[in-house]
Design a protein around this motif. Structure first.
Motif, PDB file in Angstrom:
ATOM      1  N   ILE A 141      -9.039   6.625  -1.459  1.00 52.26           N
ATOM      2  CA  ILE A 141      -8.997   7.838  -3.188  1.00 52.26           C
ATOM      3  C   ILE A 141      -9.823   8.491  -4.001  1.00 52.26           C
ATOM      4  N   ARG A 142     -10.627   7.877  -3.855  1.00 49.98           N
ATOM      5  CA  ARG A 142     -11.897   8.033  -4.837  1.00 49.98           C
ATOM      6  C   ARG A 142     -11.718   9.600  -4.435  1.00 49.98           C
ATOM      7  N   PHE A 143     -12.055   9.712  -3.223  1.00 50.25           N
ATOM      8  CA  PHE A 143     -12.700  10.409  -2.092  1.00 50.25           C
ATOM      9  C   PHE A 143     -11.594  11.338  -2.608  1.00 50.25           C
ATOM     10  N   GLU A 144     -10.311  11.604  -2.277  1.00 51.55           N
ATOM     11  CA  GLU A 144     -10.400  12.633  -2.260  1.00 51.55           C
ATOM     12  C   GLU A 144      -9.972  13.006  -3.215  1.00 51.55           C
ATOM     13  N   TYR A 145     -10.048  12.376  -4.305  1.00 49.04           N
ATOM     14  CA  TYR A 145      -9.906  12.989  -6.117  1.00 49.04           C
ATOM     15  C   TYR A 145     -11.466  13.732  -6.317  1.00 49.04           C
TER      16      TYR A 145
ATOM     17  N   PHE B 163       0.291  -0.901  -0.054  1.00 51.17           N
ATOM     18  CA  PHE B 163      -0.089   0.440   0.472  1.00 51.17           C
ATOM     19  C   PHE B 163       0.429   1.565  -0.272  1.00 51.17           C
ATOM     20  N   LYS B 164       2.171   1.180  -0.141  1.00 49.83           N
ATOM     21  CA  LYS B 164       2.729   2.208   0.059  1.00 49.83           C
ATOM     22  C   LYS B 164       2.517   3.655  -0.784  1.00 49.83           C
ATOM     23  N   ARG B 165       2.350   3.185  -2.257  1.00 51.67           N
ATOM     24  CA  ARG B 165       2.355   4.459  -2.854  1.00 51.67           C
ATOM     25  C   ARG B 165       0.974   5.082  -2.851  1.00 51.67           C
ATOM     26  N   LYS B 166       0.060   4.130  -2.348  1.00 51.20           N
ATOM     27  CA  LYS B 166      -1.255   5.016  -2.396  1.00 51.20           C
ATOM     28  C   LYS B 166      -1.629   5.351  -1.388  1.00 51.20           C
ATOM     29  N   LEU B 167      -0.314   5.243  -0.019  1.00 48.89           N
ATOM     30  CA  LEU B 167      -0.293   5.770   1.716  1.00 48.89           C
ATOM     31  C   LEU B 167       0.063   7.402   0.762  1.00 48.89           C
ATOM     32  N   ILE B 168       0.986   6.870   0.108  1.00 52.02           N
ATOM     33  CA  ILE B 168       2.132   8.514  -0.039  1.00 52.02           C
ATOM     34  C   ILE B 168       1.131   8.991  -0.721  1.00 52.02           C
ATOM     35  N   ALA B 169       0.086   8.865  -1.820  1.00 50.69           N
ATOM     36  CA  ALA B 169      -1.165   9.757  -1.979  1.00 50.69           C
ATOM     37  C   ALA B 169      -1.467  10.365  -1.748  1.00 50.69           C
TER      38      ALA B 169
ATOM     39  N   GLY C 183       1.976   9.297   6.667  1.00 51.42           N
ATOM     40  CA  GLY C 183       3.321   9.651   6.875  1.00 51.42           C
ATOM     41  C   GLY C 183       3.811   8.887   7.716  1.00 51.42           C
ATOM     42  N   LYS C 184       2.627   7.382   8.133  1.00 49.41           N
ATOM     43  CA  LYS C 184       3.797   6.367   8.569  1.00 49.41           C
ATOM     44  C   LYS C 184       3.805   5.035   7.926  1.00 49.41           C
ATOM     45  N   ASP C 185       4.756   4.149   8.359  1.00 47.63           N
ATOM     46  CA  ASP C 185       4.392   2.327   8.047  1.00 47.63           C
ATOM     47  C   ASP C 185       3.321   1.645   7.787  1.00 47.63           C
ATOM     48  N   TYR C 186       2.979   1.287   7.835  1.00 43.89           N
ATOM     49  CA  TYR C 186       1.658   0.485   7.639  1.00 43.89           C
ATOM     50  C   TYR C 186       1.439  -1.497   7.371  1.00 43.89           C
TER      51      TYR C 186
END
Length: 249
Positions: free
Chosen positions: A89-93, A2-8, A12-15
């Motif tokens: 991500i959809r809500f953010e967009y 999930f790293k790239r999605k969480l960066i988007a 700011g934490k590891d998951y």
């Protein structure tokens, strides 16, 4: 994964979804910062991640979000995490459409001349790639579809068939109605035919045909009732146009 999605999402934490504590805090963070399904004062139960009833709270939350899987899938933290993050991500967009639609893949401003609005994005997929195959296999595992074929396009067709026949809105509604029904088991021999052909096999066949005929009549009656209701709702709400000096449509 999930790293790239969480960066988007600026998380700011590891998951690690297998860490229950991290998973619960992630759900709360997504609701507070990105999804915002509930009003602030109704999020307290979700925020209380240490309560023994939190699992029921999560189940209710996913139902309210229209999570498209069953109760067993809810227990899979990876699947739930992936779906919730995608939802966020959809809500953010949706909240920042103007911001993101002018940004190209390399971070530069898009001049809107290189993209075709009528272009089919599926044509850009490499169906023979290993990444696509792995994605299809994971999806088949989730949908419980056998994967004996090595043809990725055939697997994709099978996935499409299952989704459209079993997971579409109409299919889910029919399944729910069926589960809520109160059918009664009975033996066809107990059913009265109304006449006797003196042949047991023909009698049973006639009973089956009669049942099918009754089912068709009930389906027709249901459609007639729906039509009557729609017509009544249409004519029972006339609009008055004083300029035309008349009432109705």
């Amino acid at each position: 994964m999930f790293k790239r999605k969480l960066i988007a999402l600026d998380y700011g934490k590891d998951y690690n979804p297998q860490d229950e504590n991290q998973f619960r805090h992630m759900v709360v963070w997504l609701e507070d910062m990105k999804i915002r399904l509930y009003p602030i004062d109704e999020r307290q139960n979700l925020r209380d991640t240490q309560t023994p009833q939190w699992e029921q709270v999560l189940s209710k939350y996913l139902q309210d979000l229209k999570f498209p899987y069953n109760n067993e899938t809810i227990k899979d933290r990876v699947v739930v995490s992936d779906w919730l993050i995608g939802c966020a991500i959809r809500f953010e967009y949706g909240d920042n459409v103007d911001k993101y639609k002018t940004v190209s893949l390399n971070g530069q401003q898009n001049n809107h001349t290189s993209s075709n609005p009528n272009e089919n994005p599926l044509e850009k997929i490499d169906f023979a790639s290993e990444e696509f195959r792995n994605g299809m296999l994971k999806l088949c595992e989730l949908l419980q579809i056998p994967t004996k074929s090595n043809d990725t396009t055939a697997i994709l067709r099978a996935v499409s068939k299952v989704i459209t026949t079993k997971l579409s809105k109409e299919a889910l509604e029919k399944s729910q109605i069926k589960e809520q029904g109160s059918g009664v088991d009975f033996s066809i021999e107990q059913m009265s035919l109304g006449f006797d052909t003196t042949d047991k096999i023909i009698n049973e066949a006639a009973k089956v045909l009669r049942l099918l005929y009754i089912q068709d009549l009930r389906t027709l009656q249901t459609k007639i009732n729906e039509t009557i209701v729609n017509v009544q709702s249409f004519v029972a709400d006339p609009r008055t146009d004083s300029k035309l000096g008349k009432i109705g449509y």
